[in-house]
Design a protein around this motif. Structure first.
Motif, PDB file in Angstrom:
ATOM      1  N   TYR A  87       0.834  -1.193   0.000  1.00 50.39           N
ATOM      2  CA  TYR A  87       0.000   0.000   0.000  1.00 50.39           C
ATOM      3  C   TYR A  87       0.876   1.254   0.000  1.00 50.39           C
ATOM      4  CZ  TYR A  87      -4.149  -2.777   1.050  1.00 50.39           C
ATOM      5  OH  TYR A  87      -5.189  -3.661   0.989  1.00 50.39           O
ATOM      6  N   LYS A  88       0.529   2.167  -0.908  1.00 49.80           N
ATOM      7  CA  LYS A  88       1.244   3.450  -0.966  1.00 49.80           C
ATOM      8  C   LYS A  88       0.445   4.506  -0.205  1.00 49.80           C
ATOM      9  CE  LYS A  88       3.120   2.304  -5.519  1.00 49.80           C
ATOM     10  NZ  LYS A  88       3.178   2.697  -6.943  1.00 49.80           N
ATOM     11  N   GLU A  89       1.060   5.638   0.008  1.00 50.43           N
ATOM     12  CA  GLU A  89       0.408   6.716   0.748  1.00 50.43           C
ATOM     13  C   GLU A  89      -0.870   7.162   0.038  1.00 50.43           C
ATOM     14  OE1 GLU A  89       1.003   8.026   3.653  1.00 50.43           O
ATOM     15  OE2 GLU A  89       2.710   6.685   4.003  1.00 50.43           O
ATOM     16  N   GLU A  90      -0.782   7.263  -1.279  1.00 51.83           N
ATOM     17  CA  GLU A  90      -1.976   7.694  -2.022  1.00 51.83           C
ATOM     18  C   GLU A  90      -3.092   6.653  -1.923  1.00 51.83           C
ATOM     19  OE1 GLU A  90      -0.608   6.053  -6.431  1.00 51.83           O
ATOM     20  OE2 GLU A  90      -0.633   8.223  -6.014  1.00 51.83           O
ATOM     21  N   ASP A  91      -2.725   5.365  -1.861  1.00 54.79           N
ATOM     22  CA  ASP A  91      -3.736   4.319  -1.693  1.00 54.79           C
ATOM     23  C   ASP A  91      -4.455   4.482  -0.360  1.00 54.79           C
ATOM     24  OD1 ASP A  91      -2.717   3.406  -4.057  1.00 54.79           O
ATOM     25  OD2 ASP A  91      -1.560   1.766  -3.146  1.00 54.79           O
ATOM     26  N   LEU A  92      -3.668   4.680   0.696  1.00 54.21           N
ATOM     27  CA  LEU A  92      -4.256   4.819   2.023  1.00 54.21           C
ATOM     28  C   LEU A  92      -5.102   6.077   2.141  1.00 54.21           C
ATOM     29  CD1 LEU A  92      -1.286   3.620   4.241  1.00 54.21           C
ATOM     30  CD2 LEU A  92      -3.302   2.338   3.555  1.00 54.21           C
ATOM     31  N   ASP A  93      -4.680   7.169   1.437  1.00 49.39           N
ATOM     32  CA  ASP A  93      -5.479   8.398   1.452  1.00 49.39           C
ATOM     33  C   ASP A  93      -6.856   8.155   0.839  1.00 49.39           C
ATOM     34  OD1 ASP A  93      -3.468   9.766   2.679  1.00 49.39           O
ATOM     35  OD2 ASP A  93      -2.644  10.624   0.824  1.00 49.39           O
ATOM     36  N   VAL A  94      -6.860   7.381  -0.271  1.00 51.47           N
ATOM     37  CA  VAL A  94      -8.147   7.059  -0.910  1.00 51.47           C
ATOM     38  C   VAL A  94      -9.017   6.243   0.035  1.00 51.47           C
ATOM     39  CG1 VAL A  94      -9.242   5.791  -2.787  1.00 51.47           C
ATOM     40  CG2 VAL A  94      -7.254   7.227  -3.251  1.00 51.47           C
ATOM     41  N   PHE A  95      -8.410   5.228   0.682  1.00 54.37           N
ATOM     42  CA  PHE A  95      -9.187   4.391   1.602  1.00 54.37           C
ATOM     43  C   PHE A  95      -9.641   5.177   2.844  1.00 54.37           C
ATOM     44  CE2 PHE A  95      -6.854   0.818  -0.531  1.00 54.37           C
ATOM     45  CZ  PHE A  95      -7.992   0.248  -1.098  1.00 54.37           C
ATOM     46  N   PHE A  96      -8.790   6.178   3.265  1.00 54.74           N
ATOM     47  CA  PHE A  96      -9.196   7.005   4.393  1.00 54.74           C
ATOM     48  C   PHE A  96     -10.403   7.866   4.019  1.00 54.74           C
ATOM     49  CE2 PHE A  96      -8.834  10.896   6.979  1.00 54.74           C
ATOM     50  CZ  PHE A  96      -8.978  10.325   8.237  1.00 54.74           C
ATOM     51  N   THR A  97     -10.371   8.404   2.795  1.00 50.89           N
ATOM     52  CA  THR A  97     -11.528   9.167   2.316  1.00 50.89           C
ATOM     53  C   THR A  97     -12.757   8.270   2.228  1.00 50.89           C
ATOM     54  OG1 THR A  97     -10.029  10.563   1.019  1.00 50.89           O
ATOM     55  CG2 THR A  97     -12.380  10.633   0.454  1.00 50.89           C
ATOM     56  N   LEU A  98     -12.535   7.045   1.762  1.00 50.76           N
ATOM     57  CA  LEU A  98     -13.631   6.082   1.707  1.00 50.76           C
ATOM     58  C   LEU A  98     -14.178   5.799   3.118  1.00 50.76           C
ATOM     59  CD1 LEU A  98     -15.378   4.074   0.123  1.00 50.76           C
ATOM     60  CD2 LEU A  98     -13.534   2.391   0.377  1.00 50.76           C
ATOM     61  N   GLY A  99     -13.278   5.725   4.094  1.00 51.77           N
ATOM     62  CA  GLY A  99     -13.704   5.512   5.470  1.00 51.77           C
ATOM     63  C   GLY A  99     -14.539   6.655   5.993  1.00 51.77           C
ATOM     64  N   GLN A 100     -14.149   7.911   5.637  1.00 50.88           N
ATOM     65  CA  GLN A 100     -14.954   9.064   6.064  1.00 50.88           C
ATOM     66  C   GLN A 100     -16.352   9.039   5.433  1.00 50.88           C
ATOM     67  OE1 GLN A 100     -12.155  12.216   4.948  1.00 50.88           O
ATOM     68  NE2 GLN A 100     -11.820  12.645   7.120  1.00 50.88           N
ATOM     69  N   GLU A 101     -16.390   8.703   4.137  1.00 51.33           N
ATOM     70  CA  GLU A 101     -17.689   8.592   3.473  1.00 51.33           C
ATOM     71  C   GLU A 101     -18.519   7.467   4.117  1.00 51.33           C
ATOM     72  OE1 GLU A 101     -18.975  10.459   1.139  1.00 51.33           O
ATOM     73  OE2 GLU A 101     -17.227  11.759   0.854  1.00 51.33           O
ATOM     74  N   SER A 102     -17.837   6.393   4.458  1.00 44.97           N
ATOM     75  CA  SER A 102     -18.542   5.232   5.039  1.00 44.97           C
ATOM     76  C   SER A 102     -19.112   5.566   6.397  1.00 44.97           C
ATOM     77  CB  SER A 102     -17.590   4.034   5.152  1.00 44.97           C
ATOM     78  OG  SER A 102     -17.087   3.673   3.893  1.00 44.97           O
ATOM     79  N   SER A 103     -18.399   6.407   7.179  1.00 46.05           N
ATOM     80  CA  SER A 103     -18.866   6.703   8.533  1.00 46.05           C
ATOM     81  C   SER A 103     -20.240   7.375   8.507  1.00 46.05           C
ATOM     82  CB  SER A 103     -17.863   7.599   9.255  1.00 46.05           C
ATOM     83  OG  SER A 103     -17.776   8.872   8.622  1.00 46.05           O
TER      84      SER A 103
END
Length: 808
Positions: free
Chosen positions: A457-473
């Protein structure tokens, strides 16, 4: 170079390559080592097969075919041992495996002798095909049994196993089935069956499938870094084989018919392969993108699709499953798990979805006090954490307490087979959570497994998943509220249903209670009636028994009276006539004597008149006795006739005056003796309820028993007394006593029992029972008092008539 040489070269390279690959990467464990032996023995056989096909002399061909068959002897033995270890039956089939080893050694011992292969001979397109010896047939049986039983064992295990193990066994089963079926096409020509060994190339297909199992399903527990390229090469090789098979078939089936050289057929096959290379490459790229994941993920497109997925309002479970499915299929992550907050478990996050299912038991909740959530708060605003970073931080951390917390985080990530963990909260919530250090504000956690491309996982990958996590919350919070509303509606509906059910059950219980009460009352009433009916039936039965006995006795008395009347009345008639004549004669004689009395001397006249007085007195006594006999017989005749059974009011004093002469006369006839009855019956006694005839039977029976009891006694006396009972004025008490021998004390309780008699065999045990039945029928009682050798007293209590009726 013909098809068989080419296919053998492909078989040799692929088998040897897989064998060396497993040997170099992971040769630990007996399963892996036997697989290496199995693959190497196939390569050994393919190597000998190549030079056998290239041989130009008989001796060279014979040597190389024996060389190839030596490898073929090792194939079934190593394959069966590999399968046994694959299905984890290492300690099973001990004796069978020993026999298998010994058989393989025996065949191998004769492998270079004429007993195994005698020589070579031309057949079809082959110039040097081997002719089998006697040991070859044992080898053929040994080969087929090993392959068949091993495949049966794998087939049975696929039905029992689940998950990864089942997939591994299934792939090995399919691969070796294809390989052995193709390889066994060599056996037809050994028996002069003209079918060429066209299936040799399937052995390479077997190797390709095994390679796929190693790479995609960790068959040999090998973590492969270059697995994409290896599998891709295998797919290309399999495609090339797929092209070469029809070329080979055309070579043997059509080559001789149309006169085309095998060389030109091979050139045509290569040309076809070159022409289809590009289309085949594009297709293989799509296949590897689908199954081996070589294609890059477009995260911008991914985030857009995720937003569309999360925009739909649904339950929390359903939303969580959609997110996990999206991550696995769209984001191409091997495994993922999602924990989210629910109000009924305020102290932790609950597992909502996981794919594949978690193998580690016990991970269903994550408490808010867990170090993972605290660590995530420290990482805000980014918040995503990686397993590699946590492991590196733990090595650098000096504080033992911090090391322990980091170790708990690492352990949790590994249990979920996760490479990264993403917190789920909105931007505003994240700021509040970091400021207040409240882990409760975290709405969920996403655990991300390795990417299917095996890339880190790269930093940009984790940023996308973090954004996905915020949307999911946001979606999770809406879904949680939606679930709560649904739950409240269901609880309200369930409460209403329970209230309705309770009301229905209460009404039913009341109805059942009322019904039970009514049934109980009916049951008690029925029992009371049954008891009364039973008592009435008993009473009627006793009355019927008494009546039957009475009627039998009456019948006997009637017959007896008729006989007595006949025997008495007939002789009495002339006696009465002669007494009347004597009276007439006496009158005439007395008249004559009176006329001539003065002519008779005085002394004579005095004596004559004395005789006349004696005669007159004698005839008077005879007449009285005749009248008494008439009265007795007439009374007995009346008793013998059917009487009235009704209970009436009678005057006991009058009754006894009429009945005593009958009783004494009857007993005098039975016992030839007469005992006078001493009476003490006041004239002013109130009337009693009885039946005169039946009461006479009672006293007749008591009088007769008294006469018998006083037999042999010097003083014989029967006394009867009557008085109103002072303790109970409604009853008249009658005492009937005798001076007989008395009744033993032990017999007193039984004297009224039917069939019991104090006279032994002389008595019938009926009389006293009949007396008791008659008295009780009147509504009275009878009991006995007796003193041995002094006498017996029967006390009869009869009810006094309540109303003034005509007294009989």
């Amino acid at each position: 170079m013909n098809y068989y040489v080419a296919s053998s070269i492909i078989n040799f390279i692929s088998s040897l390559g897989v064998s060396l690959f497993v040997f170099l990467t992971n040769r630990q464990g007996s399963r892996n080592r036997w697989f290496i032996v199995f693959s190497a023995s196939v390569a050994f056989w393919a190597f000998g097969y190549i030079f056998w096909q290239l041989a130009v002399e008989t001796s060279s061909a014979l040597f190389w075919i024996r060389f190839a068959m030596f490898g073929s002897i090792i194939i079934p033995l190593s394959f069966s041992e590999f399968v046994i270890r694959l299905v984890h039956h290492d300690d099973s089939f001990g004796q069978i495996r020993i026999v298998n080893y010994l058989t393989g050694l025996l065949i191998a011992f004769f492998s270079f002798s004429v007993h195994f292969i005698q020589d070579v001979q031309p057949i079809m397109a082959f110039g040097f095909w081997p002719r089998p010896g006697i040991i070859f047939y044992l080898f053929h049986l040994y080969f087929v049994l090993n392959v068949l039983l091993s495949h049966l064992l794998m087939f049975a295990e696929t039905a029992k196993r689940r998950g990864l193990m089942r997939k591994q066994i299934f792939l090995v089963f399919m691969a070796t089935t294809v390989g052995f079926l193709g390889g066994m096409t060599n056996h037809f020509l050994w028996y002069a069956i003209k079918i060429p060994p066209f299936g040799n190339v399937t052995i390479s297909i077997c190797v390709v499938i095994m390679a796929y199992a190693i790479v995609a399903h960790r068959l040999m527990d090998i973590e492969v870094i270059i697995k994409k390229a290896l599998v891709f090469a295998g797919i290309v090789g399999a495609s090339a084989c797929a092209v070469s098979i029809p070329v080979a078939v055309a070579q043997f089936l059509l080559g001789g018919a149309i006169g085309v050289s095998p060389f030109w057929l091979m050139i045509s096959g290569i040309a076809i392969a070159v022409l289809i290379y590009r289309p085949l490459e594009r297709s293989l790229l799509e296949l590897t993108d689908k199954y081996l994941f070589q294609k890059k993920v477009d995260y911008r497109k991914l985030l857009k699709e995720a937003t569309e997925y999360l925009s739909e309002l649904a339950s929390l479970k359903w939303q969580a499953r959609r997110v996990i499915a999206f991550l696995v299929y769209k984001a191409r992550i091997k495994n993922a798990s999602l924990y989210a907050y629910q109000s009924h478990a305020p102290g932790s996050l609950l597992l909502q979805a996981s794919r594949p299912r978690l193998k580690v038991k016990g991970h269903r909740t994550i408490a808010f006090s867990h170090p993972l959530l605290t660590y995530m708060l420290d990482q805000i605003p980014r918040g995503a954490i990686q397993l590699a970073h946590i492991e590196a931080a733990r090595k650098q951390e000096q504080n033992r307490w911090k090391q322990k917390e980091l170790w708990e985080i690492i352990h949790l990530l590994k249990d979920h087979q996760a490479e990264a963990a993403i917190p789920c909260f909105t931007t505003d919530t994240a700021k509040r959570a970091r400021k207040k250090k409240e882990a409760r504000l975290i709405r969920g956690v996403l655990f991300l497994g390795p990417q299917k491309s095996d890339e880190v996982y790269k930093e940009e990958d984790l940023d996308v998943f973090f954004t996905l996590g915020q949307e999911s919350s946001i979606a999770f919070e809406n879904a949680r509220l939606y679930d709560e509303q649904i739950l409240r509606a269901h609880e309200l509906e369930r409460t209403n249903q329970e209230l309705n059910n309770a009301q229905t059950m209460l009404m039913r219980s009341l109805d059942e209670s009322e019904q039970s009460r009514k049934e109980a009352e009916k049951s008690r009433e029925a029992q009371r009636k049954a008891k009364e009916e039973a008592l009435e039936a008993k009473k009627k039965t006793e009355e019927m028994e008494v009546e039957l006995i009475r009627r039998e006795k009456l019948l006997f008395v009637e017959k007896l009276v008729k006989g007595i009347a006949h025997e008495i009345f007939n002789p009495l008639q002339p006696v009465v006539q002669y007494v009347d004549r004597l009276n007439h004669v006496f009158v005439e004689l007395f008249t004559l004597c009176d006329e001539f009395k003065y002519e008779i001397p005085e002394e004579g006249r005095r004596q004559m008149f004395e005789q006349f007085d004696l005669f007159r007195e004698a005839t008077k006594v005879i007449e009285e006795r005749i009248d008494h006999l008439y009265h007795v017989v007439d009374t007995l005749s009346q008793m013998s006739r059917a009487d009235d059974q009704s209970v009436k009011s009678i005057d006991f004093k009058i009754y006894w005056t009429n009945a005593v002469s009958v009783i004494q006369a009857q007993t005098h006839g039975d016992t030839l003796q007469e005992v006078p009855a001493k009476e003490d019956i006041p004239p002013n006694l109130p009337p009693v309820m009885a039946n005169a005839v039946q009461l006479t039977q009672v006293f007749l029976n008591l009088y007769r028993n008294a006469i018998h009891a006083m037999d042999g006694k010097a003083e014989k006396e029967v006394s009867i007394r009557a008085w109103v009972d002072e303790s109970d004025p409604a009853f008249l008490t009658i005492s009937f006593s005798d001076t007989g021998s008395g009744i033993p004390t032990d017999m007193l309780p039984r004297i009224f029992d039917f069939g019991f008699s104090t006279k032994g065999t002389k008595g019938q045990g009926i009389g006293l029972n009949m007396c008791k039945t008659i008295i009780e029928r009147f509504g009275g009682t009878i009991r006995c008092e007796s003193e041995f050798d002094k006498g017996t007293t029967f006390l009869i209590r009869l009810p006094i008539a309540k109303e003034k009726k005509r007294v009989d």
